[in-house]
Scaffold this active site. Structure first.
Site, PDB file in Angstrom:
ATOM      1  N   ARG A  27       0.806  -1.225   0.000  1.00  0.00           N
ATOM      2  CA  ARG A  27       0.000   0.000   0.000  1.00  0.00           C
ATOM      3  C   ARG A  27       0.836   1.271   0.000  1.00  0.00           C
ATOM      4  O   ARG A  27       0.288   2.369   0.047  1.00  0.00           O
ATOM      5  CB  ARG A  27      -0.878   0.032   1.256  1.00  0.00           C
ATOM      6  CG  ARG A  27      -2.183  -0.675   1.058  1.00  0.00           C
ATOM      7  CD  ARG A  27      -3.327  -0.015   1.725  1.00  0.00           C
ATOM      8  NE  ARG A  27      -3.050   0.455   3.072  1.00  0.00           N
ATOM      9  CZ  ARG A  27      -3.970   1.023   3.822  1.00  0.00           C
ATOM     10  NH1 ARG A  27      -5.192   1.181   3.372  1.00  0.00           N
ATOM     11  NH2 ARG A  27      -3.674   1.453   5.024  1.00  0.00           N
ATOM     12  N   CYS A  51       8.869  31.566  28.372  1.00  0.00           N
ATOM     13  CA  CYS A  51       8.971  30.113  28.602  1.00  0.00           C
ATOM     14  C   CYS A  51       9.083  29.809  30.084  1.00  0.00           C
ATOM     15  O   CYS A  51       9.965  30.329  30.762  1.00  0.00           O
ATOM     16  CB  CYS A  51      10.195  29.567  27.863  1.00  0.00           C
ATOM     17  SG  CYS A  51      10.588  27.873  28.326  1.00  0.00           S
ATOM     18  N   CYS A  54      12.641  28.264  31.014  1.00  0.00           N
ATOM     19  CA  CYS A  54      13.890  29.010  30.886  1.00  0.00           C
ATOM     20  C   CYS A  54      14.310  29.539  32.265  1.00  0.00           C
ATOM     21  O   CYS A  54      13.462  29.919  33.074  1.00  0.00           O
ATOM     22  CB  CYS A  54      13.726  30.173  29.902  1.00  0.00           C
ATOM     23  SG  CYS A  54      13.969  29.707  28.173  1.00  0.00           S
ATOM     24  N   ASN A 156       7.773  13.969  25.613  1.00  0.00           N
ATOM     25  CA  ASN A 156       6.929  14.285  24.458  1.00  0.00           C
ATOM     26  C   ASN A 156       7.653  15.369  23.688  1.00  0.00           C
ATOM     27  O   ASN A 156       7.913  16.433  24.239  1.00  0.00           O
ATOM     28  CB  ASN A 156       5.572  14.847  24.898  1.00  0.00           C
ATOM     29  CG  ASN A 156       4.704  13.789  25.536  1.00  0.00           C
ATOM     30  OD1 ASN A 156       4.733  12.632  25.125  1.00  0.00           O
ATOM     31  ND2 ASN A 156       3.942  14.179  26.536  1.00  0.00           N
ATOM     32  N   GLY A 162       1.799  16.862  21.241  1.00  0.00           N
ATOM     33  CA  GLY A 162       1.148  17.490  22.384  1.00  0.00           C
ATOM     34  C   GLY A 162       2.104  18.129  23.366  1.00  0.00           C
ATOM     35  O   GLY A 162       1.699  18.518  24.458  1.00  0.00           O
ATOM     36  N   SER A 164       3.933  20.838  25.244  1.00  0.00           N
ATOM     37  CA  SER A 164       3.429  22.182  25.495  1.00  0.00           C
ATOM     38  C   SER A 164       4.489  23.244  25.235  1.00  0.00           C
ATOM     39  O   SER A 164       4.177  24.429  25.224  1.00  0.00           O
ATOM     40  CB  SER A 164       2.960  22.281  26.947  1.00  0.00           C
ATOM     41  OG  SER A 164       4.034  21.963  27.825  1.00  0.00           O
ATOM     42  N   HIS A 167      11.086  24.002  24.770  1.00  0.00           N
ATOM     43  CA  HIS A 167      12.255  23.920  25.660  1.00  0.00           C
ATOM     44  C   HIS A 167      12.537  22.434  25.963  1.00  0.00           C
ATOM     45  O   HIS A 167      11.619  21.695  26.295  1.00  0.00           O
ATOM     46  CB  HIS A 167      11.970  24.685  26.959  1.00  0.00           C
ATOM     47  CG  HIS A 167      13.200  24.982  27.741  1.00  0.00           C
ATOM     48  ND1 HIS A 167      13.678  26.252  27.936  1.00  0.00           N
ATOM     49  CD2 HIS A 167      14.085  24.157  28.345  1.00  0.00           C
ATOM     50  CE1 HIS A 167      14.800  26.191  28.634  1.00  0.00           C
ATOM     51  NE2 HIS A 167      15.058  24.925  28.904  1.00  0.00           N
ATOM     52  N   HIS A 169      12.764  19.202  27.503  1.00  0.00           N
ATOM     53  CA  HIS A 169      12.313  18.725  28.814  1.00  0.00           C
ATOM     54  C   HIS A 169      11.605  17.386  28.691  1.00  0.00           C
ATOM     55  O   HIS A 169      11.164  17.005  27.616  1.00  0.00           O
ATOM     56  CB  HIS A 169      11.354  19.742  29.462  1.00  0.00           C
ATOM     57  CG  HIS A 169      10.011  19.790  28.792  1.00  0.00           C
ATOM     58  ND1 HIS A 169       9.807  20.443  27.603  1.00  0.00           N
ATOM     59  CD2 HIS A 169       8.812  19.251  29.133  1.00  0.00           C
ATOM     60  CE1 HIS A 169       8.540  20.318  27.250  1.00  0.00           C
ATOM     61  NE2 HIS A 169       7.907  19.587  28.157  1.00  0.00           N
ATOM     62  N   GLN A 171       9.375  14.273  31.405  1.00  0.00           N
ATOM     63  CA  GLN A 171       8.557  14.136  32.608  1.00  0.00           C
ATOM     64  C   GLN A 171       8.824  12.807  33.290  1.00  0.00           C
ATOM     65  O   GLN A 171       9.323  11.867  32.668  1.00  0.00           O
ATOM     66  CB  GLN A 171       7.070  14.190  32.245  1.00  0.00           C
ATOM     67  CG  GLN A 171       6.603  15.516  31.670  1.00  0.00           C
ATOM     68  CD  GLN A 171       5.084  15.558  31.571  1.00  0.00           C
ATOM     69  OE1 GLN A 171       4.371  15.183  32.507  1.00  0.00           O
ATOM     70  NE2 GLN A 171       4.579  15.996  30.440  1.00  0.00           N
ATOM     71  N   HIS A 299      14.792  -1.025  28.561  1.00  0.00           N
ATOM     72  CA  HIS A 299      14.780  -0.620  27.154  1.00  0.00           C
ATOM     73  C   HIS A 299      14.102   0.723  27.003  1.00  0.00           C
ATOM     74  O   HIS A 299      13.440   1.214  27.937  1.00  0.00           O
ATOM     75  CB  HIS A 299      14.081  -1.678  26.287  1.00  0.00           C
ATOM     76  CG  HIS A 299      12.684  -2.001  26.721  1.00  0.00           C
ATOM     77  ND1 HIS A 299      12.400  -2.873  27.751  1.00  0.00           N
ATOM     78  CD2 HIS A 299      11.479  -1.547  26.291  1.00  0.00           C
ATOM     79  CE1 HIS A 299      11.090  -2.957  27.912  1.00  0.00           C
ATOM     80  NE2 HIS A 299      10.500  -2.141  27.042  1.00  0.00           N
TER      81      HIS A 299
HETATM   82  P1  H2U Z   1       4.804  18.295  28.074  1.00  0.00           P
HETATM   83  O1  H2U Z   1       6.022  17.451  28.455  1.00  0.00           O
HETATM   84  O2  H2U Z   1       3.755  17.468  27.404  1.00  0.00           O
HETATM   85  O3  H2U Z   1       5.212  19.515  27.314  1.00  0.00           O
HETATM   86  O4  H2U Z   1       4.195  18.832  29.454  1.00  0.00           O
HETATM   87  C1  H2U Z   1       4.898  19.701  30.300  1.00  0.00           C
HETATM   88  C2  H2U Z   1       4.404  19.597  31.716  1.00  0.00           C
HETATM   89  O5  H2U Z   1       4.769  20.811  32.403  1.00  0.00           O
HETATM   90  C3  H2U Z   1       2.911  19.464  31.852  1.00  0.00           C
HETATM   91  O6  H2U Z   1       2.646  18.222  32.487  1.00  0.00           O
HETATM   92  C4  H2U Z   1       3.803  21.098  33.363  1.00  0.00           C
HETATM   93  C5  H2U Z   1       2.494  20.637  32.742  1.00  0.00           C
HETATM   94  O7  H2U Z   1       1.612  20.226  33.756  1.00  0.00           O
HETATM   95  N1  H2U Z   1       3.855  22.525  33.683  1.00  0.00           N
HETATM   96  C6  H2U Z   1       4.263  22.930  34.941  1.00  0.00           C
HETATM   97  O8  H2U Z   1       4.533  22.085  35.788  1.00  0.00           O
HETATM   98  N2  H2U Z   1       4.354  24.276  35.230  1.00  0.00           N
HETATM   99  C7  H2U Z   1       4.046  25.278  34.341  1.00  0.00           C
HETATM  100  O9  H2U Z   1       4.180  26.440  34.661  1.00  0.00           O
HETATM  101  C8  H2U Z   1       3.530  24.927  32.997  1.00  0.00           C
HETATM  102  C9  H2U Z   1       3.492  23.473  32.649  1.00  0.00           C
HETATM  103 ZN    ZN Z   2      12.738  27.985  27.524  1.00  0.00          ZN
END
Ligand code: H2U
Ligand code: ZN
Length: 344
Positions: A27, A51, A54, A156, A162, A164, A167, A169, A171, A299
């Site tokens: 396909r 940001c 930052c 992410n 998704g 946000s 920068h 980062h 989680q 892994h």
């Molecule tokens: P992403 O990794 O999907 O971008 O999410 C960033 C996380 O940062 C998100 O779980 C947190 C959001 O709750 N966050 C803070 O802890 N403080 C902030 O001021 C904005 C976002």
């Molecule tokens: Zn930044």
């Protein structure tokens, strides 16, 4: 591999989740008139006053991100799980149909670097190595909490996934119960060890290193490959070449090797469509339940959504949602492209 499987519809077995994936190699010439996404702007400043990650900037709820150098970890201001929530369980009439239980957890945000414009693909290897060290320290600290059973570290990357904020980062969600995906992997790896007296993923890696069809990069301690059962077009699995189950149990050589491998694969991803490549990436260590877990090999999964350009993504809809996951380009052809991209 038999030519039939490179050209004809078939299904492949995912032994790690014990499910089937449909592959439709014929396909790949299918015309596309569906959604395209706007290419992501590649350039961003080294510091963004708006940001929240930052150094020196204010976050939600009045918290301030300090003038950090290197890495910085903080409790998520909008944590999905909390350490101070009440404990309760519910099962209406004991019939197992309407069930709920409280979930204790700790959610943190990890800044990989003070510079707003960098990504794992553009950071220097020593900086990525510092991120690996932080992962190990965080995993060790959170695993020591007797109420924590699993430490899920992930990133992410890109607005398409998704994320946000550009920068660099990631989680951590540390949870009271083992989440669904690692729970499937635990059952599969335990059953395989029981039946074969060998680790599932160590045996699998040995076969892939012998075949060399889907391996895209290797160093002294790690290998990166498009798994035989990949569902996302350019999915990658990173496997250690020597046994280790937990992030904090990695040797210095394994930590060094992982930093180098992360740089190579994220750089390679960016080369495929000459665009910052979005993905969800995460580490799957053994559960933090105090058991030895001889079945488990540490892994990393990379799940990137892009299919054929910076703007055309793979959707997991229709049959994928209601039936089984499905892919068009074969894992073997994705591996060829990734190998070239990593080398370029
Ligand atoms: P992403 O990794 O999907 O971008 O999410 C960033 C996380 O940062 C998100 O779980 C947190 C959001 O709750 N966050 C803070 O802890 N403080 C902030 O001021 C904005 C976002
Ligand atoms: Zn930044």
């Amino acid at each position: 591999m038999n030519e039939i499987f490179l050209q004809s519809p078939h299904r492949r077995w995912n032994p790690l989740k014990r499910e089937w994936v449909v592959v439709s190699p014929h396909r790949t010439a299918r015309p596309w008139q569906g959604q395209t996404e706007d290419p992501v702007q590649a350039s961003s400043p080294t510091y963004d006053p708006a940001c929240y990650l930052c150094p020196g900037n204010t976050r939600a709820g009045g918290h301030r991100t300090p003038e950090y150098t290197g890495i910085y970890v903080f409790e998520n201001d909008f944590a999905a799980l909390k350490a101070d929530s009440p404990q309760a369980a519910f099962d209406l009439n004991g019939r197992g149909l309407l069930r709920a239980e409280t979930e204790y957890g700790i959610c943190r945000v990890l800044c990989f670097d003070p510079r707003h414009d960098l990504t794992l693909a553009t950071m220097e290897i020593p900086s990525i190595r510092r991120v690996v060290e932080m992962w190990a320290n965080q995993a060790e600290e959170l695993s020591a909490d007797p109420r924590i059973q699993y430490v899920q570290i992930f990133e992410n990357r890109g607005a398409m996934m998704g994320s946000s904020n550009p920068h660099p980062h990631g989680q951590i969600w540390a949870t009271e119960h083992i989440p669904n995906e690692p729970a499937l992997e635990l059952a599969a790896q335990a059953a395989y060890l029981h039946d074969h007296q060998q680790q599932l993923l160590s045996s699998y890696l040995a076969m892939e290193l012998a075949e060399q069809e889907r391996v895209v990069a290797v160093n002294e301690t790690w290998a990166a490959l498009v798994p035989f059962w990949a569902t996302w077009p350019f999915e990658l699995l990173l496997l250690p070449r020597h046994e280790v189950a937990r992030i904090e149990a990695m040797t210095v050589a394994q930590r060094d090797g992982l930093a180098e491998m992360l740089k190579r694969v994220t750089h390679g991803y960016n080369q495929i469509f000459h665009t910052p490549f979005p993905y969800s990436m995460g580490l799957h260590p053994a559960p933090a339940d105090g058991e030895p877990h001889p079945e488990w090999l540490l892994h990393l999964h990379f799940y990137p959504p892009l299919l054929r350009s910076a703007t055309v993504r793979k959707f997991m809809v229709g049959f994928e949602l209601l039936g089984s996951p499905q892919r068009d380009i074969t894992p073997e052809s994705a591996a060829d492209r990734l190998r070239d991209a990593i080398a370029s």
